[in-house]
Design a protein around this motif. Structure first.
Motif, PDB file in Angstrom:
ATOM      1  N   VAL A 225     -15.116  15.497  19.683  1.00 33.12           N
ATOM      2  CA  VAL A 225     -14.596  14.200  20.378  1.00 33.12           C
ATOM      3  C   VAL A 225     -13.929  13.169  19.288  1.00 33.12           C
ATOM      4  CG1 VAL A 225     -14.363  13.192  22.480  1.00 33.12           C
ATOM      5  CG2 VAL A 225     -15.153  15.608  23.361  1.00 33.12           C
ATOM      6  N   LEU A 226     -15.220  12.977  18.882  1.00 35.50           N
ATOM      7  CA  LEU A 226     -15.451  11.873  17.618  1.00 35.50           C
ATOM      8  C   LEU A 226     -14.821  12.088  16.839  1.00 35.50           C
ATOM      9  CD1 LEU A 226     -16.430   9.248  16.182  1.00 35.50           C
ATOM     10  CD2 LEU A 226     -18.481  10.692  15.079  1.00 35.50           C
ATOM     11  N   ALA A 227     -14.737  13.041  15.930  1.00 39.41           N
ATOM     12  CA  ALA A 227     -13.143  14.185  15.845  1.00 39.41           C
ATOM     13  C   ALA A 227     -11.709  13.186  15.988  1.00 39.41           C
ATOM     14  CB  ALA A 227     -13.177  14.881  14.586  1.00 39.41           C
ATOM     15  N   ALA A 228     -11.457  13.769  16.592  1.00 39.87           N
ATOM     16  CA  ALA A 228     -10.379  14.020  17.020  1.00 39.87           C
ATOM     17  C   ALA A 228      -9.556  12.625  17.596  1.00 39.87           C
ATOM     18  CB  ALA A 228     -10.085  14.869  18.527  1.00 39.87           C
ATOM     19  N   ILE A 229     -10.734  11.729  18.867  1.00 38.00           N
ATOM     20  CA  ILE A 229     -10.505  10.204  18.631  1.00 38.00           C
ATOM     21  C   ILE A 229      -9.808   9.240  17.307  1.00 38.00           C
ATOM     22  CG2 ILE A 229     -11.496   7.960  19.081  1.00 38.00           C
ATOM     23  CD1 ILE A 229     -12.869   9.775  21.734  1.00 38.00           C
ATOM     24  N   THR A 230     -10.826   9.917  16.315  1.00 42.27           N
ATOM     25  CA  THR A 230     -10.867   9.220  14.763  1.00 42.27           C
ATOM     26  C   THR A 230      -9.761   9.547  14.302  1.00 42.27           C
ATOM     27  OG1 THR A 230     -12.887  10.271  13.816  1.00 42.27           O
ATOM     28  CG2 THR A 230     -13.438   7.898  15.121  1.00 42.27           C
ATOM     29  N   LEU A 231      -9.443  10.400  13.833  1.00 39.06           N
ATOM     30  CA  LEU A 231      -8.735  10.407  13.057  1.00 39.06           C
ATOM     31  C   LEU A 231      -6.652   9.798  13.631  1.00 39.06           C
ATOM     32  CD1 LEU A 231      -6.578  12.061  10.924  1.00 39.06           C
ATOM     33  CD2 LEU A 231      -6.872  14.774  13.000  1.00 39.06           C
ATOM     34  N   ASP A 232      -6.988  10.117  14.993  1.00 45.43           N
ATOM     35  CA  ASP A 232      -5.317   9.179  16.041  1.00 45.43           C
ATOM     36  C   ASP A 232      -5.461   7.940  14.907  1.00 45.43           C
ATOM     37  OD1 ASP A 232      -3.280   9.303  17.799  1.00 45.43           O
ATOM     38  OD2 ASP A 232      -4.501   7.740  17.788  1.00 45.43           O
ATOM     39  N   LEU A 233      -7.002   7.491  15.465  1.00 40.61           N
ATOM     40  CA  LEU A 233      -7.336   5.718  15.011  1.00 40.61           C
ATOM     41  C   LEU A 233      -6.710   5.225  13.743  1.00 40.61           C
ATOM     42  CD1 LEU A 233      -8.351   2.912  15.492  1.00 40.61           C
ATOM     43  CD2 LEU A 233     -10.648   3.908  14.799  1.00 40.61           C
ATOM     44  N   PHE A 234      -7.445   5.802  12.601  1.00 38.56           N
ATOM     45  CA  PHE A 234      -6.746   5.873  11.048  1.00 38.56           C
ATOM     46  C   PHE A 234      -5.589   6.736  10.993  1.00 38.56           C
ATOM     47  CE2 PHE A 234     -11.363   5.537  11.307  1.00 38.56           C
ATOM     48  CZ  PHE A 234     -11.807   4.498  10.450  1.00 38.56           C
ATOM     49  N   ALA A 235      -4.966   7.074  12.130  1.00 32.92           N
ATOM     50  CA  ALA A 235      -3.477   7.883  10.461  1.00 32.92           C
ATOM     51  C   ALA A 235      -2.904   6.565  11.642  1.00 32.92           C
ATOM     52  CB  ALA A 235      -3.483   8.750  11.801  1.00 32.92           C
ATOM     53  N   VAL A 236      -3.089   6.572  12.420  1.00 31.78           N
ATOM     54  CA  VAL A 236      -2.159   5.808  13.408  1.00 31.78           C
ATOM     55  C   VAL A 236      -1.798   4.185  13.067  1.00 31.78           C
ATOM     56  CG1 VAL A 236      -0.986   4.358  15.767  1.00 31.78           C
ATOM     57  CG2 VAL A 236      -1.961   6.948  15.058  1.00 31.78           C
ATOM     58  N   LEU A 237      -3.361   3.872  12.535  1.00 31.62           N
ATOM     59  CA  LEU A 237      -3.437   2.384  12.685  1.00 31.62           C
ATOM     60  C   LEU A 237      -2.639   1.922  11.033  1.00 31.62           C
ATOM     61  CD1 LEU A 237      -4.834  -0.136  12.202  1.00 31.62           C
ATOM     62  CD2 LEU A 237      -7.009   1.263  11.185  1.00 31.62           C
ATOM     63  N   LEU A 238      -2.994   2.825   9.767  1.00 32.74           N
ATOM     64  CA  LEU A 238      -2.184   3.115   8.526  1.00 32.74           C
ATOM     65  C   LEU A 238      -0.798   2.898   8.902  1.00 32.74           C
ATOM     66  CD1 LEU A 238      -4.437   4.878   6.107  1.00 32.74           C
ATOM     67  CD2 LEU A 238      -4.382   2.164   6.776  1.00 32.74           C
ATOM     68  N   ALA A 239      -0.061   3.881   9.477  1.00 33.17           N
ATOM     69  CA  ALA A 239       1.360   4.531   9.720  1.00 33.17           C
ATOM     70  C   ALA A 239       1.959   4.566  10.563  1.00 33.17           C
ATOM     71  CB  ALA A 239       1.541   6.216   9.623  1.00 33.17           C
ATOM     72  N   GLY A 240       1.370   3.510  11.523  1.00 33.50           N
ATOM     73  CA  GLY A 240       2.629   2.560  12.493  1.00 33.50           C
ATOM     74  C   GLY A 240       3.302   2.234  12.026  1.00 33.50           C
ATOM     75  N   VAL A 377       9.164  -2.264   3.425  1.00 35.94           N
ATOM     76  CA  VAL A 377       9.610  -0.058   2.834  1.00 35.94           C
ATOM     77  C   VAL A 377       8.514  -0.937   1.945  1.00 35.94           C
ATOM     78  CG1 VAL A 377      10.903   0.808   1.677  1.00 35.94           C
ATOM     79  CG2 VAL A 377      12.054  -0.963   2.900  1.00 35.94           C
ATOM     80  N   GLY A 378       7.327  -1.325   1.232  1.00 33.11           N
ATOM     81  CA  GLY A 378       6.974  -1.705   1.528  1.00 33.11           C
ATOM     82  C   GLY A 378       4.850  -0.723   1.811  1.00 33.11           C
ATOM     83  N   ALA A 379       5.675  -1.581   2.925  1.00 34.56           N
ATOM     84  CA  ALA A 379       4.017  -1.674   4.217  1.00 34.56           C
ATOM     85  C   ALA A 379       4.239  -0.185   4.525  1.00 34.56           C
ATOM     86  CB  ALA A 379       4.696  -2.497   5.055  1.00 34.56           C
ATOM     87  N   VAL A 380       6.027   0.676   5.025  1.00 36.02           N
ATOM     88  CA  VAL A 380       5.950   1.151   5.635  1.00 36.02           C
ATOM     89  C   VAL A 380       5.664   2.506   5.459  1.00 36.02           C
ATOM     90  CG1 VAL A 380       7.259   3.270   7.005  1.00 36.02           C
ATOM     91  CG2 VAL A 380       7.584   0.389   7.226  1.00 36.02           C
ATOM     92  N   VAL A 381       5.765   2.761   3.844  1.00 42.49           N
ATOM     93  CA  VAL A 381       5.304   3.836   2.559  1.00 42.49           C
ATOM     94  C   VAL A 381       4.181   4.014   2.247  1.00 42.49           C
ATOM     95  CG1 VAL A 381       6.315   4.909   0.330  1.00 42.49           C
ATOM     96  CG2 VAL A 381       7.595   3.709   1.974  1.00 42.49           C
ATOM     97  N   ALA A 382       3.310   2.665   2.399  1.00 42.57           N
ATOM     98  CA  ALA A 382       2.052   3.033   2.401  1.00 42.57           C
ATOM     99  C   ALA A 382       0.961   3.178   3.260  1.00 42.57           C
ATOM    100  CB  ALA A 382       1.185   1.283   1.258  1.00 42.57           C
ATOM    101  N   GLY A 383       2.081   3.384   4.680  1.00 49.76           N
ATOM    102  CA  GLY A 383       1.097   3.095   5.504  1.00 49.76           C
ATOM    103  C   GLY A 383       1.366   4.926   5.815  1.00 49.76           C
ATOM    104  N   GLY A 384       2.435   5.853   5.252  1.00 52.83           N
ATOM    105  CA  GLY A 384       2.616   7.290   5.527  1.00 52.83           C
ATOM    106  C   GLY A 384       1.787   8.302   4.568  1.00 52.83           C
ATOM    107  N   VAL A 385       1.721   7.673   2.996  1.00 55.93           N
ATOM    108  CA  VAL A 385       1.052   7.869   2.567  1.00 55.93           C
ATOM    109  C   VAL A 385      -0.201   8.394   2.930  1.00 55.93           C
ATOM    110  CG1 VAL A 385      -0.025   7.581  -0.133  1.00 55.93           C
ATOM    111  CG2 VAL A 385       2.378   7.544   0.088  1.00 55.93           C
ATOM    112  N   GLY A 386      -0.972   7.054   3.673  1.00 57.52           N
ATOM    113  CA  GLY A 386      -2.328   6.466   4.141  1.00 57.52           C
ATOM    114  C   GLY A 386      -2.306   7.392   5.363  1.00 57.52           C
ATOM    115  N   ALA A 387      -1.732   7.833   5.958  1.00 56.03           N
ATOM    116  CA  ALA A 387      -1.929   9.237   6.893  1.00 56.03           C
ATOM    117  C   ALA A 387      -2.618  10.106   6.282  1.00 56.03           C
ATOM    118  CB  ALA A 387      -1.643   8.920   8.049  1.00 56.03           C
TER     119      ALA A 387
END
Length: 424
Positions: A225-240, A377-387
């Motif tokens: 449960v912790l892994a599922a919750i935190t993966l979504d947290l950091f992926a969308v935090l970066l790539a939103g 543009v730079g912000a969105v690209v960096a977020g995708g790479v981060g996810a």
């Protein structure tokens, strides 16, 4: 054979309430963002206005963060139907007030940010109540299908809401606010039609603070449960990228308010398509690996959106991102609900909502800040790479994700009264 959720009257009312409420909420959010950006651009350049857009996310997240320890306990102690009724009524009244101020020509940034704060408070209480209510309406064997169908209501709402909000605002702002107010009224009526539902017995053996801590301890000790919750947290935090959609619509793709509505609906279109598929074909095998791959695809789609200067390519990338996001949401929601005892679902849902809100609202703030530093543009690209990078890291840190073959928990997790915490 599992009973289909739509054969249960209470679930049908729940679904209609969530659908109309989500349409209203997402339409209201897009109107707030559009009006904040429009007012900001009267005196600010693009990067300064982008930062202000990001602050809308902060305004929504702060009350949710502060209230999370309380709202989960409330959802496990108070009739969940009444929590949703009160919060829906508050949104209806706030929308009517914004419409009145717009009609009077008196709408300013303080009122818009005040509405954003109220949306954060409402989400804090309504989110865990909605999530914990659904499993009380259907048999356990029907829950994965119910989650998929409930997600359809959510995702269809995110499709129709922004599109409806942008279209109606382009016709007339007063008409837009009046329609959203009516949608909240329908959502409120539907939740009043839900009859009595089972409510877990309140644990009187522990003090409220100990019961609050139980929810956080349970999530920490259940690594899947912790892994599922935190993966979504950091992926969308970066790539939103949703906070930057007004910038893309106005200054990069040049498609105006109506185009903004379509862009904002893009992820919902993809997610709803995936949710409809899962409602007829529930996922059964290799659920953990599919979640990991879905987040990688999400990051790649956000990358394409970030660099595109063509509207239809941008919209297509958002649709693909929505499909991938729905796979992740479906797996995460099913794991959380099926691995959590009913008496703790409110508190665990509150923890889950805090991370989701952190990824969404703080993701908006992060996007605004990064856009101020790197440009949109730079912000969105960096977020995708981060996810993508986060997904690779999480697959190593939490091998439980890759090993999760089905949604069924290996054993039932229960509270131990001696310690007031969840034990495997």
């Amino acid at each position: 054979m599992a009973t289909h959720p739509f054969r249960i009257a209470n679930f049908r009312f729940y679904w209609l309430s969530r659908l109309t409420g989500t349409v209203g909420s997402s339409a209201l959010a897009i109107l707030i963002g559009w009006q904040v950006y429009g007012l900001a651009r009267q005196t600010m350049d693009i990067r300064e206005a982008a930062f202000l857009l990001g602050m809308i996310g902060v305004a929504q997240f702060v009350p949710l963060m502060l209230l999370t320890p309380l709202v989960g306990l409330v959802a496990d102690s108070v009739d969940r139907r009444w929590i949703v009724r009160v919060t829906t009524a508050l949104l209806m009244l706030a929308t009517a007030l914004l419409g009145f101020l717009t009609w009077q020509g008196a709408l300013g940034l303080p009122a818009l940010f005040g509405a954003a704060v109220l949306m954060g408070v409402v989400r804090a209480f309504a989110g865990p109540a909605y999530s914990a209510l659904a499993p009380n309406l259907v048999p356990r064997e029907s829950l994965p299908t119910a989650i998929a169908i409930s997600s359809i209501a959510w995702q269809v709402g995110t499709i129709a809401g922004p599109s409806l909000g942008g279209l109606l605002f382009a016709i007339h702002p007063d008409f837009a606010y009046a329609t959203i107010t009516a949608l909240f009224a329908v959502a409120l009526a539907m939740i009043f039609l839900i009859g009595p539902v089972p409510q877990p017995a309140v644990d009187r053996t522990h003090r409220p603070f100990a019961r609050i801590v139980d929810g956080f301890v349970y999530v920490r000790r259940n690594r899947l449960v912790l892994a599922a919750i935190t993966l979504d947290l950091f992926a969308v935090l970066l790539a939103g990228a949703t906070a930057l959609l007004p910038i893309y619509a106005r200054d990069i793709l040049h498609v105006g308010a109506s185009g903004l509505g379509l862009l904002a609906a893009g992820m919902g279109i993809g997610a709803a398509s995936a949710a409809i598929w899962f409602s007829f074909h529930p996922m059964k095998n290799d659920v953990g690996r599919k979640m990991l791959w879905s987040v990688v695809i999400f990051g790649l789609a956000i990358l394409v959106f970030g660099v595109s200067t063509h509207f239809w390519i941008s919209l297509g990338a958002l649709i693909v991102a929505g499909v991938a996001d729905m796979v992740s949401v479906y797996v995460r929601s099913s794991l959380i609900q099926l691995h959590t005892p009913d008496e703790m679902r409110g508190r665990v849902s509150a923890v889950s909502q805090l991370t989701i809100s952190a990824s969404n609202e703080l993701g908006e703030a992060e996007s605004g800040l990064m856009a101020a530093l790197l440009g949109p543009v730079g912000a969105v690209v960096a977020g995708g790479v981060g996810a993508i990078a986060i997904t690779i890291l999480w697959s190593r840190l939490f091998p439980e994700l890759k090993l999760a073959k089905t949604f069924d928990p290996p054993e039932i997790l229960e509270l131990t009264p001696q310690h007031g915490a969840a034990q495997p």
